[in-house]
Design a protein around this motif. Sequence first.
Motif, mmCIF file in Angstrom:
data_model
loop_
_atom_site.group_PDB
_atom_site.id
_atom_site.type_symbol
_atom_site.label_atom_id
_atom_site.label_comp_id
_atom_site.label_asym_id
_atom_site.label_seq_id
_atom_site.Cartn_x
_atom_site.Cartn_y
_atom_site.Cartn_z
ATOM 1 N N ALA A 7 -5.109 45.912 -29.309
ATOM 2 C CA ALA A 7 -5.984 45.226 -28.356
ATOM 3 C C ALA A 7 -7.235 46.049 -28.095
ATOM 4 O O ALA A 7 -8.348 45.511 -28.051
ATOM 5 C CB ALA A 7 -5.227 44.962 -27.054
ATOM 6 N N ALA A 8 -7.056 47.364 -27.940
ATOM 7 C CA ALA A 8 -8.208 48.223 -27.657
ATOM 8 C C ALA A 8 -9.195 48.193 -28.827
ATOM 9 O O ALA A 8 -10.399 48.004 -28.639
ATOM 10 C CB ALA A 8 -7.735 49.649 -27.398
ATOM 11 N N LYS B 146 -4.827 39.938 -23.746
ATOM 12 C CA LYS B 146 -5.462 40.958 -24.589
ATOM 13 C C LYS B 146 -5.196 40.623 -26.049
ATOM 14 O O LYS B 146 -4.154 40.064 -26.345
ATOM 15 C CB LYS B 146 -4.878 42.333 -24.274
ATOM 16 N N PRO B 147 -6.034 40.958 -27.021
ATOM 17 C CA PRO B 147 -7.331 41.628 -26.873
ATOM 18 C C PRO B 147 -8.395 40.713 -26.268
ATOM 19 O O PRO B 147 -8.265 39.492 -26.284
ATOM 20 C CB PRO B 147 -7.684 41.995 -28.316
ATOM 21 N N ILE B 148 -9.444 41.348 -25.793
ATOM 22 C CA ILE B 148 -10.437 40.608 -25.039
ATOM 23 C C ILE B 148 -11.640 40.270 -25.919
ATOM 24 O O ILE B 148 -12.200 41.138 -26.564
ATOM 25 C CB ILE B 148 -10.951 41.472 -23.864
ATOM 26 N N ARG C 82 -7.406 55.224 -32.124
ATOM 27 C CA ARG C 82 -6.292 54.360 -31.697
ATOM 28 C C ARG C 82 -5.467 53.917 -32.897
ATOM 29 O O ARG C 82 -4.235 53.839 -32.831
ATOM 30 C CB ARG C 82 -6.817 53.115 -30.946
ATOM 31 N N PHE D 192 -17.545 53.770 -30.058
ATOM 32 C CA PHE D 192 -16.481 52.764 -30.110
ATOM 33 C C PHE D 192 -15.736 52.805 -31.436
ATOM 34 O O PHE D 192 -14.514 52.651 -31.485
ATOM 35 C CB PHE D 192 -17.056 51.362 -29.871
ATOM 36 N N LEU E 137 -9.485 45.923 -31.260
ATOM 37 C CA LEU E 137 -10.107 44.602 -31.392
ATOM 38 C C LEU E 137 -11.175 44.393 -30.326
ATOM 39 O O LEU E 137 -12.230 43.816 -30.582
ATOM 40 C CB LEU E 137 -9.054 43.509 -31.294
ATOM 41 N N GLY E 138 -10.864 44.894 -29.126
ATOM 42 C CA GLY E 138 -11.833 44.784 -28.038
ATOM 43 C C GLY E 138 -13.146 45.448 -28.418
ATOM 44 O O GLY E 138 -14.226 44.870 -28.246
ATOM 45 N N PHE E 139 -13.037 46.674 -28.968
ATOM 46 C CA PHE E 139 -14.235 47.394 -29.408
ATOM 47 C C PHE E 139 -14.973 46.631 -30.507
ATOM 48 O O PHE E 139 -16.188 46.449 -30.462
ATOM 49 C CB PHE E 139 -13.870 48.794 -29.917
ATOM 50 N N ILE F 41 2.197 41.445 -23.181
ATOM 51 C CA ILE F 41 3.498 40.978 -23.675
ATOM 52 C C ILE F 41 4.387 40.492 -22.546
ATOM 53 O O ILE F 41 5.573 40.297 -22.716
ATOM 54 C CB ILE F 41 4.262 42.100 -24.403
ATOM 55 N N LYS G 6 0.895 46.740 -29.351
ATOM 56 C CA LYS G 6 -0.205 45.840 -29.071
ATOM 57 C C LYS G 6 -1.370 46.545 -28.372
ATOM 58 O O LYS G 6 -2.536 46.195 -28.596
ATOM 59 C CB LYS G 6 0.284 44.667 -28.210
ATOM 60 N N ALA G 7 -1.026 47.559 -27.573
ATOM 61 C CA ALA G 7 -2.088 48.224 -26.806
ATOM 62 C C ALA G 7 -3.190 48.787 -27.717
ATOM 63 O O ALA G 7 -4.368 48.476 -27.493
ATOM 64 C CB ALA G 7 -1.486 49.305 -25.912
ATOM 65 N N ASP H 293 -9.797 52.777 -23.067
ATOM 66 C CA ASP H 293 -10.616 52.020 -24.021
ATOM 67 C C ASP H 293 -10.852 50.602 -23.535
ATOM 68 O O ASP H 293 -11.945 50.055 -23.648
ATOM 69 C CB ASP H 293 -9.942 52.004 -25.403
ATOM 70 N N ILE H 294 -9.798 49.989 -22.993
ATOM 71 C CA ILE H 294 -9.953 48.628 -22.453
ATOM 72 C C ILE H 294 -10.897 48.637 -21.257
ATOM 73 O O ILE H 294 -11.757 47.760 -21.111
ATOM 74 C CB ILE H 294 -8.561 48.064 -22.027
ATOM 75 N N ASP I 260 -5.546 51.735 -19.659
ATOM 76 C CA ASP I 260 -6.038 52.048 -21.003
ATOM 77 C C ASP I 260 -7.540 52.295 -20.922
ATOM 78 O O ASP I 260 -8.321 51.367 -20.674
ATOM 79 C CB ASP I 260 -5.737 50.863 -21.942
ATOM 80 N N ALA J 43 -14.483 49.005 -22.627
ATOM 81 C CA ALA J 43 -14.939 47.803 -23.317
ATOM 82 C C ALA J 43 -15.224 46.691 -22.312
ATOM 83 O O ALA J 43 -16.282 46.049 -22.356
ATOM 84 C CB ALA J 43 -13.895 47.353 -24.337
ATOM 85 N N ARG K 25 -13.458 55.844 -31.458
ATOM 86 C CA ARG K 25 -12.295 55.608 -30.585
ATOM 87 C C ARG K 25 -11.321 54.616 -31.234
ATOM 88 O O ARG K 25 -10.115 54.745 -31.100
ATOM 89 C CB ARG K 25 -12.761 55.122 -29.212
#
Lengths: 500, 126
Positions: A284-285, B105-107, A315, A308, A287-289, B83, A280-281, B12-13, B10, B16, A311
Amino acid sequence: MNTNGKPRVLIIDDEDALRGAVKRILEREGYQVATAENGSRGIELGTREEYDLALIDLKMPDYSGIDVLKEIRRQKPNTVCFIVTAYASYETAVEATKMGADGYILKPFTPEELLNHLTSGYKKRLLILEAEALKHEREERLLEIAFERTRLNTVINSLADGVLVVNTDGEVVYYNNAAMTLLNLHDVVIGRPILEELPAEIREIIFTNFTVNVTEKKSFSVEVELKPKHELVVEATLSPVLRHNGQLSGVVIVLKNISTFKKVEHLKSQFVSMVAHELKAPVAATLGFLNIILNKEMSLTRDQELDFLSRSRHRLASLLNMVNDLLDISRIEMKTITREIRELNLNNIITETLSLFTAEIKKKDLSILYDQEGLQITIRADYSEISRLITNFISNAIKYNKQSGTVDIKCYAEKHYSVFEIADTGIGMRPEEKDKLFSEFYRAKNEFTKDITGTGLGLSIVKRIIDAYSGKIEVESKYTEGTRFRVFIPMDLNEDEINN
Amino acid sequence: MSLIAIIDDDPDILDASSLILKTKGFEVITASNPVDGYKIVKEHKPDLIILDVIMNEPDDGFFLAQKFRREKITTPIIMYTSISKTLGMQFDKSDMVPVDEFVEKPISPEALVAKVLKFVKQPVEN
C-alpha cells in the motif's frame, strides 16, 4: 426307528429269567441293553449315565420300583421310564405316573406288546431330546444377546463422542458417559424428558426436522458452542431411528468435540489476517507513492520523486525479507527442511557472524564482549539453522542497542545443555512485551524503535528452530536498560530426536 | 482553510496522504499513534480526521473513533482500512464504528480527494 445310534435300554428286574429274555428280544431288535438285578444296582446304573429308556420292576427285594423310578427321574429327568408289574392296581399305576413314569407294562407281556411300549417310549424320548436341544439353544442365544449388549454398551461408553438417543416423546432412552460430560448433565435417568436440557440448536433441529411424518433416513448436523471462545464446541449430528414400518421412533444424537479443531482454525485465520496485513502495508505504501509520482496534478519536485522512489524500494526490500522469513517459517512448520546434522563449533559460528556485522557495529560504536579463550562449545545441529539463530540474535542486539552500548556474548556448557548467551544494553522490554516477544509480527513499538526496521518474524523463527532441537530459551529484560537471552540446546541429541 | 488530521502508524502513508492533501490546498497535521492522534485532535480541532484502523493493535483505530464520539467530538472521520474485513469487523456506520467514510489502502490521490471533499470544502487555489 433308530436314527442316531441304538436306543439304550436299562432293565431293572430281580427275576433272572425275565431279564435274560427281555435282553435277548431287545438286542435282536437293535437295542443296546444293560441290566440290573436289583433296585440299588438299578439306581446306580440309571443315575450314572443317561439311558434312553428304563424298564423298572415294581416289586424288588431291596427297593420298590417306585423309589428306583423317583431316584432316576430326579437325576436323569429325560430318561423315559416304564414300570413293569404283575400286580396291577389302580393305585400303583396312579402313583407311578405321579412319580413320572411314562408307561405301565403288565406282566406277562408278549414281545410285541413290549416292543410297542418301547417304540412309543423312544419316540417320546426323541421329542424330549429335541425340546431340550431347542431350549438349550434358546438359552445360549439369550446369553449371547445379553453378552452382545454388554459389549455394545462398553464400546459405546468408551467412545469419545457423545451418544444420546431420544424417543418421540422427548424422553432419553439411551446415553453414554461422553454425552453427559459434553452436555454437562448429571443424574440422567432413562425415561426422563430431556429436550428442555439440550442446547437450543439441537432442540430446534429436532422440532423442525424430526416430526412424525419423517420417513427418510436423513441426518442433520449443527455446530454448538457449549462454552464460549472455542473452549467447548461440539458438532451434533442427528439421525432418525425408524421402526420396521418406517415410522419415526426416535433420534440418535452424536456429539463430536471439535474444540481443538475450532481453536486451530481460529489461530490459522488470525495468522492469515496478520500475514495479509503485514504484506499489504508495504504494498500500500509503495503504491501510494507511485500513484503520487504518476499523478500529473501533484507536480512533484525531482527530489521529492527520488525520496518517494527510494522509500518505495526500501519497503519492497523489506517485503521481500518478510516473504523469505515466512517461507522459512512455513518450511520449518511443514517439516520439509532437510537438516544436515553435523558437529558444529558454536564459537566459530559466533565469530563468523560477528564479522558480517562489522559495519553496523562500527556505526553504532558498540563494544562487543566475547571471550573466545574459553572452552570450545560444540553442538550437533544443522549449520544453516544455528547460523540463522545466532544471526537473528546478534542483529537484534545491534539494532535495538543504544549508541556506544555493549553486546556481551558467551557460550558455555551447563548440565546437559550447550548454552548461547547474549546480552545487550538496548531499549529493553516491559513485562507485557516479553510475553509477546515470540509471536509472529510482534515488534516492540516505542519512541526508541521508530527507525528500526524488521519483519517481526526473527524471534518467531528462532523459537521454531530451538523447538526443533528440543531446546529452551530464557529472557531477562529491563525496560530502557537491556535484554539478555539464553538459548539452551541439549547435548548428545540423536538425529531422530531432532524434530525433522 | 480546512484543517485535516491524519493518524496512521505508517510514516510512508502519512507522508503520501499529507502531500496529496497539501497539494490540494488543505492544511494537514499528523500523528503516528492513537495517543498523539487524540492529542492533536483535542488541540487543533481539525475539520476532518483520517484515521487508520490498525496501529499498535488490530482495532485501536476503532477505539479512538469511539473515544472521540464519547467525548462529543463530532468531527467527521474517514477510516483507512486494509484487511479489517477479514478480521470480521463490521463496515457499516454504526455506534460500534462511528465513522463517516472508509478508504481502502492503497490510496489513489483522486479517490482520497473525492472522499475528503464530501466533508470539507475545496480550498480556494492560490
